[in-house]
Design an enzyme around this catalytic site. Sequence first.
Site, PDB file in Angstrom:
ATOM      1  N   GLU A 125       0.459   5.273   0.470  1.00  2.53           N
ATOM      2  CA  GLU A 125      -0.460   6.330   0.914  1.00  2.53           C
ATOM      3  C   GLU A 125      -0.021   7.703   0.407  1.00  2.53           C
ATOM      4  O   GLU A 125       1.065   7.864  -0.155  1.00  2.53           O
ATOM      5  CB  GLU A 125      -0.572   6.292   2.441  1.00  2.53           C
ATOM      6  CG  GLU A 125      -1.151   4.957   2.911  1.00  2.53           C
ATOM      7  CD  GLU A 125      -1.437   4.905   4.405  1.00  2.53           C
ATOM      8  OE1 GLU A 125      -1.025   5.813   5.151  1.00  2.53           O
ATOM      9  OE2 GLU A 125      -2.083   3.924   4.817  1.00  2.53           O
ATOM     10  N   ASN A 126      -0.903   8.667   0.596  1.00  2.00           N
ATOM     11  CA  ASN A 126      -0.664  10.019   0.084  1.00  2.00           C
ATOM     12  C   ASN A 126      -1.273  11.023   1.050  1.00  2.00           C
ATOM     13  O   ASN A 126      -2.318  10.739   1.661  1.00  2.00           O
ATOM     14  CB  ASN A 126      -1.317  10.146  -1.303  1.00  2.00           C
ATOM     15  CG  ASN A 126      -0.873  11.386  -2.033  1.00  2.00           C
ATOM     16  OD1 ASN A 126      -1.342  12.487  -1.768  1.00  2.00           O
ATOM     17  ND2 ASN A 126       0.043  11.220  -2.961  1.00  2.00           N
ATOM     18  N   ALA A 127      -0.650  12.196   1.159  1.00  2.00           N
ATOM     19  CA  ALA A 127      -1.172  13.250   2.032  1.00  2.00           C
ATOM     20  C   ALA A 127      -2.598  13.619   1.638  1.00  2.00           C
ATOM     21  O   ALA A 127      -3.413  13.997   2.485  1.00  2.00           O
ATOM     22  CB  ALA A 127      -0.267  14.478   1.964  1.00  2.00           C
ATOM     23  N   CYS A 146     -10.671  -3.110  -4.025  1.00  2.00           N
ATOM     24  CA  CYS A 146      -9.716  -4.108  -4.524  1.00  2.00           C
ATOM     25  C   CYS A 146     -10.458  -5.331  -5.049  1.00  2.00           C
ATOM     26  O   CYS A 146     -10.060  -5.917  -6.063  1.00  2.00           O
ATOM     27  CB  CYS A 146      -8.731  -4.505  -3.424  1.00  2.00           C
ATOM     28  SG  CYS A 146      -7.546  -3.193  -3.068  1.00  2.00           S
ATOM     29  N   ASN A 156       0.832  -1.212   0.000  1.00  4.24           N
ATOM     30  CA  ASN A 156       0.000   0.000   0.000  1.00  4.24           C
ATOM     31  C   ASN A 156       0.861   1.254   0.000  1.00  4.24           C
ATOM     32  O   ASN A 156       1.893   1.323   0.678  1.00  4.24           O
ATOM     33  CB  ASN A 156      -1.024   0.001   1.145  1.00  4.24           C
ATOM     34  CG  ASN A 156      -0.440  -0.187   2.512  1.00  4.24           C
ATOM     35  OD1 ASN A 156       0.502  -0.935   2.690  1.00  4.24           O
ATOM     36  ND2 ASN A 156      -0.995   0.491   3.498  1.00  4.24           N
ATOM     37  N   GLU A 191      -3.136  -4.577  -2.956  1.00  2.00           N
ATOM     38  CA  GLU A 191      -3.668  -5.519  -3.946  1.00  2.00           C
ATOM     39  C   GLU A 191      -3.774  -4.877  -5.314  1.00  2.00           C
ATOM     40  O   GLU A 191      -3.466  -5.492  -6.339  1.00  2.00           O
ATOM     41  CB  GLU A 191      -5.059  -6.013  -3.509  1.00  2.00           C
ATOM     42  CG  GLU A 191      -5.073  -6.805  -2.222  1.00  2.00           C
ATOM     43  CD  GLU A 191      -5.242  -5.950  -0.972  1.00  2.00           C
ATOM     44  OE1 GLU A 191      -4.781  -4.779  -0.949  1.00  2.00           O
ATOM     45  OE2 GLU A 191      -5.831  -6.454   0.000  1.00  2.00           O
TER      46      GLU A 191
HETATM   47  N1  THU Z   1      -5.282  -1.318   2.528  1.00  2.00           N
HETATM   48  C1  THU Z   1      -4.755  -2.171   1.604  1.00  2.00           C
HETATM   49  O1  THU Z   1      -3.608  -2.043   1.176  1.00  2.00           O
HETATM   50  N2  THU Z   1      -5.544  -3.187   1.184  1.00  2.00           N
HETATM   51  C2  THU Z   1      -6.841  -3.373   1.576  1.00  2.00           C
HETATM   52  O2  THU Z   1      -7.534  -4.200   1.001  1.00  2.00           O
HETATM   53  C3  THU Z   1      -7.368  -2.623   2.693  1.00  2.00           C
HETATM   54  C4  THU Z   1      -6.613  -1.412   3.068  1.00  2.00           C
HETATM   55  C5  THU Z   1      -4.458  -0.178   2.952  1.00  2.00           C
HETATM   56  C6  THU Z   1      -4.967   1.149   2.456  1.00  2.00           C
HETATM   57  C7  THU Z   1      -4.398   2.074   3.488  1.00  2.00           C
HETATM   58  O3  THU Z   1      -3.083   2.435   3.088  1.00  2.00           O
HETATM   59  C8  THU Z   1      -4.328   1.249   4.755  1.00  2.00           C
HETATM   60  O4  THU Z   1      -4.431  -0.101   4.347  1.00  2.00           O
HETATM   61  C9  THU Z   1      -5.444   1.545   5.759  1.00  2.00           C
HETATM   62  O5  THU Z   1      -6.680   1.490   5.171  1.00  2.00           O
END
Ligand code: THU
Length: 160
Positions: free
Chosen positions: A64-66, A115, A62, A75
Amino acid sequence: MEKLTITSTFNVYQSADELPEDVKDLMQQAVEVRKTSYAPYSHFHVGAAALLDNGRVVLGSNQENAAYPSGLCAERVAVFQAGAVYPDAKIIKIAISAAAEDKVVDSPIPPCGSCRQAIAEYESKQETPVEIYFMGETGKVYHSPSLQNLLPLVFESKYL
Ligand code: THU
């Protein structure tokens, strides 16, 4: 009026140690790539490893971004990369592992709805099931024999 009942069945492994050897290896790769997760906001780290029918494994974590919605789940990072790099390959199975920074995640963490929808597109395109194995950091592993099993009544291209 009639009722429509849809049943989903999962295989439950008590731990990753119980997995078939090839899946154990795939899950180990998901655990490894989880460490590349960029999650300064949620502190929740997810890794995904997708095995393709050409033998390649494509990884994602995963990011993330500000501007929160601009981030992407592990996924989708994995399956979009698979689609971009190996557009003709089928995705056979995906292993997913998730961990938090402040607690031990010991329950299986399923892919989020977005996803599921994204993976469903590939299942529909390749006309073969995508198996999904998911776990936390430790504990049980759930195995879904297909994505459709995780997302009944999926919206797909045939409706367009
Ligand atoms: N996240 C995933 O990478 N996959 C998922 O199916 C659920 C959530 C990540 C997104 C975010 O960076 C963090 O988990 C919290 O939601």
